[in-house]
Write a protein that holds these residues in place. Structure first.
Motif, PDB file in Angstrom:
ATOM      1  N   ASP A  66      -6.998   2.871   9.814  1.00  0.00           N
ATOM      2  CA  ASP A  66      -7.290   4.307   9.885  1.00  0.00           C
ATOM      3  C   ASP A  66      -8.639   4.537  10.561  1.00  0.00           C
ATOM      4  OD1 ASP A  66      -4.913   4.960   8.696  1.00  0.00           O
ATOM      5  OD2 ASP A  66      -5.749   5.383   6.708  1.00  0.00           O
ATOM      6  N   GLN A  67      -9.615   3.697  10.243  1.00  0.00           N
ATOM      7  CA  GLN A  67     -10.915   3.791  10.896  1.00  0.00           C
ATOM      8  C   GLN A  67     -10.794   3.469  12.384  1.00  0.00           C
ATOM      9  OE1 GLN A  67     -13.847   4.891  10.516  1.00  0.00           O
ATOM     10  NE2 GLN A  67     -15.485   3.494  11.154  1.00  0.00           N
TER      11      GLN A  67
ATOM     12  N   THR B 286      -3.113  -1.356  -4.375  1.00  0.00           N
ATOM     13  CA  THR B 286      -4.454  -0.839  -4.127  1.00  0.00           C
ATOM     14  C   THR B 286      -5.107  -0.358  -5.420  1.00  0.00           C
ATOM     15  OG1 THR B 286      -3.754   1.448  -3.726  1.00  0.00           O
ATOM     16  CG2 THR B 286      -3.721  -0.063  -1.848  1.00  0.00           C
TER      17      THR B 286
ATOM     18  N   CYS C 292      -5.245  -4.320   7.854  1.00  0.00           N
ATOM     19  CA  CYS C 292      -5.749  -3.574   6.700  1.00  0.00           C
ATOM     20  C   CYS C 292      -5.494  -2.093   6.940  1.00  0.00           C
ATOM     21  CB  CYS C 292      -7.237  -3.838   6.499  1.00  0.00           C
ATOM     22  SG  CYS C 292      -7.973  -2.844   5.186  1.00  0.00           S
TER      23      CYS C 292
ATOM     24  N   CYS D 220      -3.696  -5.493   3.737  1.00  0.00           N
ATOM     25  CA  CYS D 220      -4.648  -4.485   3.275  1.00  0.00           C
ATOM     26  C   CYS D 220      -5.773  -5.193   2.538  1.00  0.00           C
ATOM     27  CB  CYS D 220      -3.963  -3.465   2.366  1.00  0.00           C
ATOM     28  SG  CYS D 220      -5.087  -2.197   1.732  1.00  0.00           S
TER      29      CYS D 220
ATOM     30  N   ASN E 169      -6.852   0.549   5.430  1.00  0.00           N
ATOM     31  CA  ASN E 169      -8.103   1.295   5.485  1.00  0.00           C
ATOM     32  C   ASN E 169      -8.781   1.098   6.841  1.00  0.00           C
ATOM     33  OD1 ASN E 169     -10.255   2.801   3.818  1.00  0.00           O
ATOM     34  ND2 ASN E 169     -11.417   1.105   4.665  1.00  0.00           N
ATOM     35  N   CYS E 170      -8.854  -0.148   7.275  1.00  0.00           N
ATOM     36  CA  CYS E 170      -9.496  -0.452   8.557  1.00  0.00           C
ATOM     37  C   CYS E 170      -8.753   0.177   9.728  1.00  0.00           C
ATOM     38  CB  CYS E 170      -9.588  -1.965   8.762  1.00  0.00           C
ATOM     39  SG  CYS E 170     -10.650  -2.834   7.587  1.00  0.00           S
TER      40      CYS E 170
ATOM     41  N   MET F  12     -13.662   6.050   3.859  1.00  0.00           N
ATOM     42  CA  MET F  12     -12.589   6.904   4.363  1.00  0.00           C
ATOM     43  C   MET F  12     -12.329   8.089   3.445  1.00  0.00           C
ATOM     44  SD  MET F  12     -11.425   5.796   7.285  1.00  0.00           S
ATOM     45  CE  MET F  12      -9.945   6.808   7.351  1.00  0.00           C
TER      46      MET F  12
ATOM     47  N   HIS G 252      -8.372  -4.013   1.036  1.00  0.00           N
ATOM     48  CA  HIS G 252      -8.651  -3.323  -0.223  1.00  0.00           C
ATOM     49  C   HIS G 252      -7.658  -3.741  -1.301  1.00  0.00           C
ATOM     50  CE1 HIS G 252      -7.786   0.870  -2.215  1.00  0.00           C
ATOM     51  NE2 HIS G 252      -8.252   0.024  -3.099  1.00  0.00           N
TER      52      HIS G 252
ATOM     53  N   ASN H 222       0.845  -1.185   0.000  1.00  0.00           N
ATOM     54  CA  ASN H 222       0.000   0.000   0.000  1.00  0.00           C
ATOM     55  C   ASN H 222       0.885   1.242   0.000  1.00  0.00           C
ATOM     56  OD1 ASN H 222      -1.693   2.227   1.048  1.00  0.00           O
ATOM     57  ND2 ASN H 222      -3.204   0.645   1.494  1.00  0.00           N
TER      58      ASN H 222
END
Length: 409
Positions: free
Chosen positions: A373-374, A202, A368, A238, A370-371, A336, A240, A167
């Protein structure tokens, strides 16, 4: 409830959508509501009812479909699909409908990311000089950390066993994460390479539904793999990136066949084969594991990560539900990258916070980008979640990693 006027329905809309889905049959919906019951967020905020959305499509309510915020609120996690007795894939439907939007009207900065990725070759728009200088910096750091002045990152190595795709966040924001992964590769002594030409696995078009963008972004990566003549494509932590590479390969690639595997599957095998040694007493905290939807539910990878965890973590407590049935973190489907929906993303995240808190975990493995960051945002938004630390699997593994003894000259 407003009356539905038959004269305003578009009987051709159903066929239009079927054409987008390459004639996949989504019309056998029973209107039973199992999809809505299975969606973790149907009762969290308004306009999150997959059954109602699908009925609008089936009835030919074209205008209402495209004005329904569900089309962008949906995280495309597919949990509704596994509950559906007719196996209707609403996530595929949502993605196809998103793909009909004019690119300049796509919300957030999803399309900006796609355009920059096409231009620079990576989603973070990192230029070539910065990319290569970051790799040089990581290499120097590892030379010192490993006590090996001859250590080199194997770049553009032809015929390597593994091609590592990762990523772009690992270059722009988290180079220490890439450094940790390469340290583990070093300890295992595996034969791998990283490309300086195409390396970002990605693809934001996975969420926008713009297939022309998807092919333009991912095809050069697959071509680079083939050019180098590697044996297996390994994708970073990741969901994604993993889903983009695997689903895109199955859908759009018509070249040489090759396997694509998640890094946690590889690391688990390396531990079982004795090529990676981990101290079973190094991790004393209570640990839980988050299943990214794109990794677990969509691509079937949930057993290998748990086998890996149990090989070196004593106090592992799984979330309930977990694996294929686990809940999305709330940031999927490009959430996101759509800041105008942050309140929706925050509301969705409470479901995941409750899951984590129930485990009593001090550490949450979040494989992941993305996850994670959430999850980090959830730590800011919810005091109860802030008690647990979020990290990738490789970061936790590094704490338990037993380095091989150096051979005497």
């Amino acid at each position: 409830m407003e009356a539905i006027k038959a004269a305003e329905l578009n009987p051709k809309f159903r066929d239009e959508v079927a054409g987008l889905l390459k004639n996949y049959d989504f019309t056998n919906c029973l209107a039973c509501g199992m999809c809505t019951a299975g969606c973790p967020y149907s009762d969290i905020h308004e306009n999150q009812d997959p059954r109602k959305f699908l009925r609008k499509v089936l009835l030919g309510m074209k205008e209402e479909v495209f004005s329904d915020p569900y089309i962008w609120y949906c995280t495309m996690c597919e949990r509704c699909t596994i509950e559906c007795p007719m196996n209707v894939n609403i996530a595929a439907l949502v993605r196809s409908l998103r793909g009909t939007w004019d690119k300049d009207k796509i919300p957030g900065y999803l399309q900006t990311i796609a355009e920059e990725h096409k231009e620079s070759g990576n989603q973070m728009n990192v230029d070539q000089v910065d990319y290569e200088e970051t790799l040089e910096w990581i290499e120097e750091e590892l030379q010192e950390e490993l006590g090996d002045p001859n250590y080199k990152i194997p770049l553009n190595k032809e015929g390597a066993q593994y091609f590592y795709g990762f990523n772009a966040r690992d270059i722009k924001y988290y180079p220490n994460e890439l450094q940790t992964t390469l340290k583990i590769f070093y300890a295992a002594g595996i034969d791998y390479t990283i490309s300086t030409k195409r390396w970002d696995a990605t693809n934001i078009a996975l969420f926008t539904g713009q297939n022309d963008d998807f092919v333009e972004i991912s095809k050069p990566v697959w071509e680079e793999f083939v050019r180098l003549g590697c044996k297996e494509f390994i994708v970073t932590e990741c969901g994604h990136a993993f889903r983009s590479m695997r689903w895109g390969y199955r859908t759009f690639w018509d070249g040489k066949e090759f396997p694509i595997r998640h890094i946690l599957e590889l690391l688990n095998d390396l531990v079982k084969e004795g090529k990676l040694k981990l101290d079973p007493d190094a991790i004393t905290e209570v640990v839980t594991y988050h299943d990214p939807c794109n990794t677990a539910r969509k691509e079937g990878v949930w057993e290998a990560p748990r086998e890996l965890i149990r090989s070196f973590v004593k106090n592992f407590v799984d979330m309930n539900p977990n694996g294929r049935m686990n809940y999305c973190c709330g940031a999927g489907g490009g959430g996101m990258a759509m800041p105008e929906f942050n309140d929706i993303r925050k509301a969705k995240g409470k479901r995941k916070v409750d899951q984590v808190v129930a485990t009593g975990a001090e550490i949450v493995i979040v494989p992941c980008h993305n996850c994670i960051d959430q999850f980090n945002d959830l730590n800011k938004w919810y005091e109860e979640k802030a008690k647990s630390k979020n990290m990738h699997m490789c970061t936790l593994m590094e704490r338990a990693l037993i380095m091989p003894e150096k051979e005497e000259a």
